[in-house]
Motif scaffolding. Structure first.
Motif, short mmCIF file in Angstrom:
data_model
loop_
_atom_site.label_atom_id
_atom_site.label_comp_id
_atom_site.label_asym_id
_atom_site.label_seq_id
_atom_site.Cartn_x
_atom_site.Cartn_y
_atom_site.Cartn_z
N ALA A 189 0.29 -1.33 0.04
CA ALA A 189 -0.15 0.06 0.24
C ALA A 189 0.81 1.49 -0.29
CB ALA A 189 -0.83 0.34 1.41
N LEU A 190 2.53 1.13 1.22
CA LEU A 190 3.03 2.13 1.30
C LEU A 190 3.48 2.71 -0.52
CD1 LEU A 190 4.35 1.80 4.77
CD2 LEU A 190 2.23 3.49 3.74
N SER A 191 3.57 1.83 -1.13
CA SER A 191 4.29 2.03 -2.65
C SER A 191 4.01 2.51 -3.67
CB SER A 191 5.11 0.38 -3.01
OG SER A 191 4.46 -0.35 -3.35
N LYS A 192 1.84 2.38 -3.04
CA LYS A 192 1.33 2.41 -4.23
C LYS A 192 0.99 4.23 -3.75
CE LYS A 192 0.03 -2.78 -5.72
NZ LYS A 192 -1.79 -2.71 -6.07
N VAL A 193 -0.04 4.33 -2.58
CA VAL A 193 -0.96 5.00 -2.89
C VAL A 193 -0.85 6.65 -3.04
CG1 VAL A 193 1.31 5.78 0.16
CG2 VAL A 193 -2.09 6.30 -0.07
N ALA A 194 1.32 7.15 -2.95
CA ALA A 194 1.56 8.38 -3.50
C ALA A 194 1.35 8.24 -4.80
CB ALA A 194 3.23 8.57 -3.71
N GLU A 195 1.42 7.49 -5.92
CA GLU A 195 0.74 7.50 -7.47
C GLU A 195 -0.14 7.56 -7.29
OE1 GLU A 195 1.96 4.95 -11.28
OE2 GLU A 195 3.05 4.59 -9.48
N PHE A 196 -0.87 6.56 -6.67
CA PHE A 196 -3.08 6.33 -7.23
C PHE A 196 -3.31 7.57 -5.83
CE2 PHE A 196 -6.65 4.81 -5.86
CZ PHE A 196 -6.89 4.06 -6.85
N ARG A 197 -2.75 8.26 -5.27
CA ARG A 197 -3.44 9.83 -4.47
C ARG A 197 -4.88 8.93 -3.85
NH1 ARG A 197 0.19 12.78 -3.56
NH2 ARG A 197 -1.03 14.64 -3.57
N PRO A 198 -5.64 8.14 -3.20
CA PRO A 198 -6.86 7.68 -2.97
C PRO A 198 -7.74 9.00 -2.25
CG PRO A 198 -5.36 6.76 -1.47
CD PRO A 198 -4.28 7.57 -2.78
N ASP A 199 -8.86 9.22 -2.52
CA ASP A 199 -9.75 9.84 -1.92
C ASP A 199 -9.73 9.44 -0.43
OD1 ASP A 199 -9.98 12.58 -3.76
OD2 ASP A 199 -10.53 11.01 -4.89
N ILE A 200 -9.72 7.94 -0.15
CA ILE A 200 -10.51 7.42 1.11
C ILE A 200 -9.45 6.01 0.87
CG2 ILE A 200 -12.35 7.07 -0.25
CD1 ILE A 200 -13.57 6.90 3.04
#
Length: 137
Positions: A55-66
């Motif tokens: 998740a930490l490797s994906k969160v910066a690129e995906f930039r989720p709203d929630i």
């Protein structure tokens, strides 16, 4: 944002512009697929991860709203994952909803301490997920 709960099934959940970006972090493939299918039917863009490190490797690129995160995961649990997300200035205000089969007051308090906005007990329903999205986005 959908105000009338009866409209939730037929209306796409959105943040006013594009489709809402939702991240689901859970080591259970069944939970990830179920949540992803349900949320995509509501018009959300969904990214999944099977643990906190992924998740930490994906969160910066995906930039989720929630973000929905399971507590009991290998390597990096949900509390640690939530705390790391909330420590990052770019994601401090991103709502994090904890998911767990544990429902003690201690578990819920610990979730609040690390910065989560809500705590859903498994098994959660479609309405539980959609209500959390409506409340926090």
């Amino acid at each position: 944002m959908i105000d009338d709960a009866s409209q939730a099934d037929s209306a796409a959940v959105s943040n006013g512009q594009a489709s809402l970006k939702v991240m689901v972090i859970d080591d259970s493939k069944t939970i990830r697929r179920t949540a992803e299918t349900l949320l995509k039917k509501q018009g959300c863009e969904v990214e999944t991860a099977n643990d906190g490190f992924e998740a930490l490797s994906k969160v910066a690129e995906f930039r989720p709203d929630i973000i929905f995160v399971d507590i009991m995961m290998p390597r990096l649990d949900g509390y640690q994952t939530c705390a790391l997300i909330k420590q990052n200035n770019a994601f401090r205000k991103t709502p994090v909803i904890m998911l767990s089969s544990k429902d003690s007051i201690f578990d819920k308090a610990r979730g609040r301490i690390v910065g989560s906005e809500e705590y859903l007990t498994k098994p959660f329903t479609k309405d539980d997920l959609l209500e959390a999205i409506r409340r926090f986005t």
